[in-house]
Write a protein that holds these residues in place. Structure first.
Motif, PDB file in Angstrom:
ATOM      1  N   ARG A 117      44.537  36.204  52.200  1.00  0.00           N
ATOM      2  CA  ARG A 117      43.438  35.238  52.307  1.00  0.00           C
ATOM      3  C   ARG A 117      43.561  34.176  51.224  1.00  0.00           C
ATOM      4  N   ILE A 118      43.200  32.973  51.594  1.00  0.00           N
ATOM      5  CA  ILE A 118      43.158  31.900  50.597  1.00  0.00           C
ATOM      6  C   ILE A 118      41.801  32.005  49.897  1.00  0.00           C
ATOM      7  N   GLN A 119      41.824  32.284  48.588  1.00  0.00           N
ATOM      8  CA  GLN A 119      40.572  32.438  47.854  1.00  0.00           C
ATOM      9  C   GLN A 119      40.665  31.704  46.522  1.00  0.00           C
ATOM     10  N   GLU A 120      39.493  31.310  46.027  1.00  0.00           N
ATOM     11  CA  GLU A 120      39.473  30.586  44.758  1.00  0.00           C
ATOM     12  C   GLU A 120      39.611  31.567  43.598  1.00  0.00           C
ATOM     13  N   VAL A 121      40.574  31.318  42.724  1.00  0.00           N
ATOM     14  CA  VAL A 121      40.760  32.227  41.589  1.00  0.00           C
ATOM     15  C   VAL A 121      40.692  31.472  40.269  1.00  0.00           C
ATOM     16  N   ASP A 122      40.442  32.222  39.193  1.00  0.00           N
ATOM     17  CA  ASP A 122      40.348  31.657  37.851  1.00  0.00           C
ATOM     18  C   ASP A 122      41.690  31.888  37.147  1.00  0.00           C
ATOM     19  N   ALA A 123      42.336  30.795  36.738  1.00  0.00           N
ATOM     20  CA  ALA A 123      43.701  30.874  36.204  1.00  0.00           C
ATOM     21  C   ALA A 123      43.816  31.802  34.989  1.00  0.00           C
ATOM     22  N   ALA A 124      42.816  31.745  34.095  1.00  0.00           N
ATOM     23  CA  ALA A 124      42.884  32.590  32.890  1.00  0.00           C
ATOM     24  C   ALA A 124      42.770  34.067  33.278  1.00  0.00           C
ATOM     25  N   LEU A 125      41.896  34.349  34.237  1.00  0.00           N
ATOM     26  CA  LEU A 125      41.737  35.742  34.678  1.00  0.00           C
ATOM     27  C   LEU A 125      42.987  36.232  35.403  1.00  0.00           C
ATOM     28  N   VAL A 126      43.611  35.335  36.182  1.00  0.00           N
ATOM     29  CA  VAL A 126      44.848  35.703  36.901  1.00  0.00           C
ATOM     30  C   VAL A 126      45.904  36.147  35.888  1.00  0.00           C
ATOM     31  N   LYS A 127      46.002  35.367  34.791  1.00  0.00           N
ATOM     32  CA  LYS A 127      47.007  35.659  33.763  1.00  0.00           C
ATOM     33  C   LYS A 127      46.744  37.030  33.120  1.00  0.00           C
ATOM     34  N   LYS A 128      45.482  37.256  32.815  1.00  0.00           N
ATOM     35  CA  LYS A 128      45.103  38.535  32.211  1.00  0.00           C
ATOM     36  C   LYS A 128      45.332  39.685  33.210  1.00  0.00           C
ATOM     37  N   GLY A 129      44.951  39.429  34.451  1.00  0.00           N
ATOM     38  CA  GLY A 129      45.075  40.456  35.493  1.00  0.00           C
ATOM     39  C   GLY A 129      46.514  40.842  35.763  1.00  0.00           C
ATOM     40  N   LYS A 130      47.396  39.878  35.642  1.00  0.00           N
ATOM     41  CA  LYS A 130      48.819  40.158  35.867  1.00  0.00           C
ATOM     42  C   LYS A 130      49.318  41.198  34.857  1.00  0.00           C
ATOM     43  N   ARG A 131      48.843  41.068  33.621  1.00  0.00           N
ATOM     44  CA  ARG A 131      49.233  42.041  32.582  1.00  0.00           C
ATOM     45  C   ARG A 131      48.656  43.422  32.892  1.00  0.00           C
ATOM     46  N   ILE A 132      47.381  43.423  33.276  1.00  0.00           N
ATOM     47  CA  ILE A 132      46.734  44.714  33.574  1.00  0.00           C
ATOM     48  C   ILE A 132      47.426  45.400  34.760  1.00  0.00           C
ATOM     49  N   PHE A 133      47.853  44.599  35.713  1.00  0.00           N
ATOM     50  CA  PHE A 133      48.424  45.185  36.935  1.00  0.00           C
ATOM     51  C   PHE A 133      49.743  45.920  36.669  1.00  0.00           C
ATOM     52  N   ARG A 134      50.337  45.710  35.476  1.00  0.00           N
ATOM     53  CA  ARG A 134      51.547  46.475  35.141  1.00  0.00           C
ATOM     54  C   ARG A 134      51.276  47.969  35.205  1.00  0.00           C
ATOM     55  N   LYS A 135      50.028  48.350  34.933  1.00  0.00           N
ATOM     56  CA  LYS A 135      49.651  49.771  34.950  1.00  0.00           C
ATOM     57  C   LYS A 135      49.543  50.310  36.377  1.00  0.00           C
ATOM     58  N   CYS A 136      49.589  49.445  37.329  1.00  0.00           N
ATOM     59  CA  CYS A 136      49.333  49.845  38.717  1.00  0.00           C
ATOM     60  C   CYS A 136      50.600  49.835  39.555  1.00  0.00           C
ATOM     61  N   LYS A 137      51.644  49.208  39.002  1.00  0.00           N
ATOM     62  CA  LYS A 137      52.853  48.910  39.783  1.00  0.00           C
ATOM     63  C   LYS A 137      53.639  50.109  40.269  1.00  0.00           C
ATOM     64  N   LYS A 138      53.454  51.226  39.569  1.00  0.00           N
ATOM     65  CA  LYS A 138      54.221  52.395  39.955  1.00  0.00           C
ATOM     66  C   LYS A 138      53.862  52.800  41.390  1.00  0.00           C
ATOM     67  N   CYS A 139      52.615  52.663  41.721  1.00  0.00           N
ATOM     68  CA  CYS A 139      52.166  53.081  43.060  1.00  0.00           C
ATOM     69  C   CYS A 139      51.963  51.888  43.987  1.00  0.00           C
ATOM     70  N   HIS A 140      51.493  50.764  43.437  1.00  0.00           N
ATOM     71  CA  HIS A 140      51.273  49.559  44.254  1.00  0.00           C
ATOM     72  C   HIS A 140      52.451  48.615  43.998  1.00  0.00           C
ATOM     73  N   THR A 141      53.535  48.804  44.757  1.00  0.00           N
ATOM     74  CA  THR A 141      54.750  48.024  44.499  1.00  0.00           C
ATOM     75  C   THR A 141      54.651  46.625  45.130  1.00  0.00           C
ATOM     76  N   ASP A 142      55.638  45.785  44.864  1.00  0.00           N
ATOM     77  CA  ASP A 142      55.632  44.384  45.332  1.00  0.00           C
ATOM     78  C   ASP A 142      54.295  43.715  45.031  1.00  0.00           C
ATOM     79  N   GLU A 143      53.774  43.928  43.840  1.00  0.00           N
ATOM     80  CA  GLU A 143      52.480  43.351  43.424  1.00  0.00           C
ATOM     81  C   GLU A 143      51.363  43.700  44.412  1.00  0.00           C
TER      82      GLU A 143
END
Ligand code: HEC
Ligand code: HEC
Length: 204
Positions: A117-143
């Motif tokens: 879906r095309i949704q409005e996102v906050d660039a600073a939060l996206v950046k922070k979220g990308k770091r947090i998502f490293r903890k999730c990648k083992k099970c949720h692959t391909d981002e």
């Protein structure tokens, strides 16, 4: 002249064919079921434009497990009303389906393409979220875009839905099948959750 053996095998062949035909007629038609029972909320082919998650492209095992969780009450779906129809929830919808329906629907949705879906996102939060998502990648692959994880499709999913689900896992309103995930989710504060949701919704 026909031997008894040939006649018998012809007969058996005929009854086999007939039962084959009968199964085809009776087998649930996933596309027709989806159109009739799911499209009003989940959109055409399972890509929703409403305030409900998209389900196109989900793996059949995750789909079936999720529908069984609604049937058993392991998950309580939020009530939702679509124009011209009565308010309902996923628990009632799932309960009304047979095992054959579920199999047909699971195969049907697995064969559809998930459209982020095309949704409005906050660039600073996206950046922070990308770091947090490293903890999730083992099970949720391909981002979070890989249905083969059998853990849903997170990338491009409806943001308020993702946020509600994470909070429901933490509050135990939704039981997670993964204790390891729960341990990770518990460490997130509200801003972390918002960040990871913004990251998941951002185009990749
Ligand atoms: C009246 C609207 C409505 C209809 C009709 C509907 N759904 Fe849903 N569906 C929802 C909502 C709302 C949710 C989010 C529920 C929650 O809070 O858990 C949902 C969630 C789901 C999920 C879980 C998604 C995930 O990411 O885990 C699946 C799978 C699903 N629906 C399948 C179906 C199928 C299959 C049908 C048709 C047989 C159907 N739904 C019909 C509203 C609907
Ligand atoms: C150890 C494996 C594992 C890890 C790590 C993990 N998850 Fe999950 N996740 C799962 C599984 C399995 C599911 C399927 C739902 C269930 O557990 O019932 C899931 C489901 C979800 C859902 C619900 C999707 C839907 O459509 O309803 C969200 C949201 C989610 N995970 C977010 C995260 C985030 C954010 C992280 C990192 C902080 C994370 N997960 C880490 C395994 C994991």
């Amino acid at each position: 002249m026909m031997t008894r053996k040939t006649a018998l095998s012809l007969l058996m062949g005929a009854s086999f064919l007939m039962s084959g035909t009968a199964t085809t007629v009776m087998a649930a038609d996933g596309a027709a079921l989806a159109k009739d029972k799911c499209e009003s909320c989940h959109g055409e082919n399972g890509n929703s434009e409403k305030k409900v998650p998209s389900i196109a492209g989900f793996s059949a095992p995750y789909f079936i497990q999720t529908m069984e969780d609604y049937t058993d009450g392991e998950r309580t779906g939020e009530k939702f009303k679509t124009e011209g129809e009565d308010e309902t929830d996923m628990n009632a919808i799932a309960k009304a389906l047979s095992a054959d329906d579920l199999k047909a629907l699971g195969d049907y949705f697995a064969a559809q393409t998930f459209v982020p879906r095309i949704q409005e996102v906050d660039a600073a939060l996206v950046k922070k979220g990308k770091r947090i998502f490293r903890k999730c990648k083992k099970c949720h692959t391909d981002e979070g875009a890989n249905p083969e994880d059998d853990a849903s499709i997170l990338s491009g999913q409806f943001m308020p839905y993702l946020e509600t689900q994470i909070k429901q896992f933490v509050s135990k309103d939704r039981k997670s099948h993964s204790r390891k995930m729960l341990k990770k989710l518990k460490k997130l504060d509200d801003e972390d959750i918002s960040a990871v949701v913004n990251y998941l919704a951002s185009p990749k």
